[in-house]
Design an enzyme around this catalytic site. Structure first.
Site, PDB file in Angstrom:
ATOM      1  N   GLU A   1       0.878  -1.178   0.000  1.00  0.00           N
ATOM      2  CA  GLU A   1       0.000   0.000   0.000  1.00  0.00           C
ATOM      3  C   GLU A   1       0.916   1.228   0.000  1.00  0.00           C
ATOM      4  O   GLU A   1       1.941   1.237   0.678  1.00  0.00           O
ATOM      5  CB  GLU A   1      -0.916  -0.025   1.246  1.00  0.00           C
ATOM      6  CG  GLU A   1      -1.795   1.174   1.449  1.00  0.00           C
ATOM      7  CD  GLU A   1      -2.679   1.519   0.244  1.00  0.00           C
ATOM      8  OE1 GLU A   1      -3.546   0.715  -0.128  1.00  0.00           O
ATOM      9  OE2 GLU A   1      -2.477   2.605  -0.331  1.00  0.00           O
TER      10      GLU A   1
ATOM     11  N   ASP B   1      -8.813   0.822  -7.239  1.00  0.00           N
ATOM     12  CA  ASP B   1      -9.390   2.089  -7.709  1.00  0.00           C
ATOM     13  C   ASP B   1     -10.016   1.861  -9.083  1.00  0.00           C
ATOM     14  O   ASP B   1      -9.345   1.374  -9.990  1.00  0.00           O
ATOM     15  CB  ASP B   1      -8.298   3.155  -7.799  1.00  0.00           C
ATOM     16  CG  ASP B   1      -7.685   3.427  -6.434  1.00  0.00           C
ATOM     17  OD1 ASP B   1      -8.303   4.137  -5.633  1.00  0.00           O
ATOM     18  OD2 ASP B   1      -6.588   2.900  -6.167  1.00  0.00           O
TER      19      ASP B   1
ATOM     20  N   ASP C   1     -16.720  -3.409  -7.009  1.00  0.00           N
ATOM     21  CA  ASP C   1     -18.147  -3.063  -6.951  1.00  0.00           C
ATOM     22  C   ASP C   1     -18.514  -2.169  -8.142  1.00  0.00           C
ATOM     23  O   ASP C   1     -19.576  -1.554  -8.138  1.00  0.00           O
ATOM     24  CB  ASP C   1     -18.488  -2.357  -5.634  1.00  0.00           C
ATOM     25  CG  ASP C   1     -17.682  -1.080  -5.446  1.00  0.00           C
ATOM     26  OD1 ASP C   1     -16.745  -0.841  -6.232  1.00  0.00           O
ATOM     27  OD2 ASP C   1     -17.996  -0.317  -4.508  1.00  0.00           O
TER      28      ASP C   1
ATOM     29  N   THR D   1     -16.498  -5.950   3.842  1.00  0.00           N
ATOM     30  CA  THR D   1     -16.034  -4.716   4.481  1.00  0.00           C
ATOM     31  C   THR D   1     -17.249  -3.838   4.812  1.00  0.00           C
ATOM     32  O   THR D   1     -18.327  -4.037   4.247  1.00  0.00           O
ATOM     33  CB  THR D   1     -15.082  -3.927   3.556  1.00  0.00           C
ATOM     34  OG1 THR D   1     -15.817  -3.562   2.385  1.00  0.00           O
ATOM     35  CG2 THR D   1     -13.879  -4.751   3.153  1.00  0.00           C
ATOM     36  N   LYS D   2     -17.040  -2.846   5.703  1.00  0.00           N
ATOM     37  CA  LYS D   2     -18.123  -1.930   6.074  1.00  0.00           C
ATOM     38  C   LYS D   2     -18.673  -1.244   4.838  1.00  0.00           C
ATOM     39  O   LYS D   2     -19.873  -1.149   4.619  1.00  0.00           O
ATOM     40  CB  LYS D   2     -17.576  -0.851   7.037  1.00  0.00           C
ATOM     41  CG  LYS D   2     -17.759  -1.202   8.494  1.00  0.00           C
ATOM     42  CD  LYS D   2     -17.299  -0.054   9.372  1.00  0.00           C
ATOM     43  CE  LYS D   2     -15.946  -0.400   9.961  1.00  0.00           C
ATOM     44  NZ  LYS D   2     -15.153   0.677  10.460  1.00  0.00           N
TER      45      LYS D   2
ATOM     46  N   GLU E   1     -18.527  -2.225   1.770  1.00  0.00           N
ATOM     47  CA  GLU E   1     -19.202  -3.175   0.889  1.00  0.00           C
ATOM     48  C   GLU E   1     -20.602  -3.488   1.408  1.00  0.00           C
ATOM     49  O   GLU E   1     -21.579  -3.522   0.656  1.00  0.00           O
ATOM     50  CB  GLU E   1     -18.353  -4.446   0.859  1.00  0.00           C
ATOM     51  CG  GLU E   1     -18.793  -5.495  -0.109  1.00  0.00           C
ATOM     52  CD  GLU E   1     -17.839  -6.686  -0.074  1.00  0.00           C
ATOM     53  OE1 GLU E   1     -16.827  -6.654   0.667  1.00  0.00           O
ATOM     54  OE2 GLU E   1     -18.116  -7.654  -0.780  1.00  0.00           O
TER      55      GLU E   1
HETATM   56  C1  LIG Z   1     -10.104   1.809  -3.541  1.00  0.00           C
HETATM   57  S1  LIG Z   1      -8.844   1.421  -2.405  1.00  0.00           S
HETATM   58  C2  LIG Z   1      -9.342  -0.193  -1.801  1.00  0.00           C
HETATM   59  C3  LIG Z   1      -8.646  -0.560  -0.544  1.00  0.00           C
HETATM   60  C4  LIG Z   1      -8.941  -1.955   0.026  1.00  0.00           C
HETATM   61  N1  LIG Z   1      -8.459  -3.017  -0.839  1.00  0.00           N
HETATM   62  C5  LIG Z   1     -10.407  -2.139   0.344  1.00  0.00           C
HETATM   63  O1  LIG Z   1     -10.991  -3.085  -0.177  1.00  0.00           O
HETATM   64  O2  LIG Z   1     -10.941  -1.353   1.119  1.00  0.00           O
HETATM   65  C6  LIG Z   1      -7.462   1.018  -3.449  1.00  0.00           C
HETATM   66  C7  LIG Z   1      -6.138   1.114  -2.707  1.00  0.00           C
HETATM   67  O3  LIG Z   1      -5.103   0.617  -3.553  1.00  0.00           O
HETATM   68  C8  LIG Z   1      -3.954   1.405  -3.351  1.00  0.00           C
HETATM   69  N2  LIG Z   1      -3.120   1.249  -4.548  1.00  0.00           N
HETATM   70  C9  LIG Z   1      -3.490   1.517  -5.822  1.00  0.00           C
HETATM   71  N3  LIG Z   1      -2.493   1.239  -6.678  1.00  0.00           N
HETATM   72  C10 LIG Z   1      -1.458   0.769  -5.903  1.00  0.00           C
HETATM   73  C11 LIG Z   1      -0.151   0.337  -6.205  1.00  0.00           C
HETATM   74  N4  LIG Z   1       0.303   0.318  -7.462  1.00  0.00           N
HETATM   75  N5  LIG Z   1       0.630  -0.065  -5.190  1.00  0.00           N
HETATM   76  C12 LIG Z   1       0.180  -0.044  -3.908  1.00  0.00           C
HETATM   77  N6  LIG Z   1      -1.045   0.371  -3.565  1.00  0.00           N
HETATM   78  C13 LIG Z   1      -1.855   0.780  -4.552  1.00  0.00           C
HETATM   79  C14 LIG Z   1      -4.491   2.801  -3.117  1.00  0.00           C
HETATM   80  O4  LIG Z   1      -3.578   3.623  -2.411  1.00  0.00           O
HETATM   81  C15 LIG Z   1      -5.760   2.535  -2.317  1.00  0.00           C
HETATM   82  O5  LIG Z   1      -5.520   2.570  -0.936  1.00  0.00           O
END
Ligand SMILES: C[S@@+](CC[C@H](N)C(=O)[O-])C[C@H]1O[C@@H](n2cnc3c(N)ncnc32)[C@H](O)[C@@H]1O
Length: 248
Positions: free
Chosen positions: A105, A155, A191, A226-227, A229
């Protein structure tokens, strides 16, 4: 306020030194799949970072990890890309104590939050890397070494002009496959339906992978809701899991 990180993967001098068999497609190397958020690290997270960081955070280094030395045992290793605040990661590590997990992360408060869980839950089978997972994959994860990869709610990059920043695209999937052991799995969840469809298409077209389901998979028991979700499901939003296996 959000700003796009300008420390991109192309800055790594090591890419030039990659051995020919480890050369990966340019797109997988340069994908900018995240933004650096100016989020605040809480006191508790900062304490966890200073007290537990030295034991559980692996410094990013352009050197392949020795998993047995890292975890002090021989066990299957699963890599998670983008664990966010790490709630699901911690629960999965607790549910599967015979598996070791490496979570990547880029966001510091997330790393602090997961370290707090590690301390509170007494977890031993989890190590974190605060760095771009694409570079971690290239330089720290040995080829053919992983039992699994988790990518939960990456993302979605909704806007068409941002779609190229999605992680699940052919070059990165091929790169991930090179790190999976034969029989290893890739589990994605999202999602955002258009992204789910893209995942199904891209993973389905990867010759090294087979789908474990007809199309989308039932949510495997180890992945907790997750919350966020849960809230979405109550509002009638969908969630799609995909579980593919690397051919033997
Ligand atoms: C939308 S969030 C989902 C977080 C978690 N997996 C969840 O289900 O709640 C996506 C996360 O992926 C991280 N992220 C995206 N691309 C990444 C990368 N190349 N290396 C490390 N983290 C990454 C972002 O910083 C973000 O915290």
């Amino acid at each position: 306020m959000e700003q796009v990180s300008d420390t991109g993967p192309t800055d790594s001098p090591l890419n030039e030194d990659a051995a020919p068999e480890r050369v990966i497609p340019e797109h997988a190397r340069t994908i900018r799949s995240y933004v650096m958020r100016a989020g605040r690290t809480t006191e508790g997270q900062a304490r966890a970072l200073s007290e537990l960081g030295p034991r559980f955070v692996l410094p990013y280094a352009p050197q392949a990890l020795d998993f047995a030395a890292t975890f002090g045992r021989q066990a299957p290793v699963v890599l998670e890309i983008g664990f966010g605040m790490g709630d699901a990661t911690a629960k999965i590590a607790q549910t599967l104590p015979d598996t070791d997990f490496i979570g990547c992360e880029v966001h510091e408060p997330g790393v602090g939050a997961l370290l707090k869980h590690i301390g509170e839950m007494g977890l031993h089978n989890l190590r974190l890397v605060r760095h771009d997972a694409v570079q971690v994959l290239e330089h720290m994860i040995p080829p053919g070494s992983l039992a699994g990869v988790h990518i939960f709610f990456p993302d979605p990059w909704h806007k068409k002009r941002h779609n190229k920043r999605r992680l699940i695209q052919q070059p990165l999937v091929a790169h991930l496959c090179s790190r999976l052991a034969p029989g290893g799995y890739l589990h994605c969840a999202t999602d955002w339906e258009p992204y789910a469809q893209q995942m199904l298409e891209v993973l389905g077209a990867e010759p090294a992978l087979v789908n474990t389901a007809e199309s989308y998979a039932d949510k495997p028991a180890y992945r907790p809701l997750t919350k966020f979700e849960n809230r979405g499901l109550k509002l009638g939003h969908g969630v799609w899991d995909l579980v593919f296996r690397k051919k033997d």
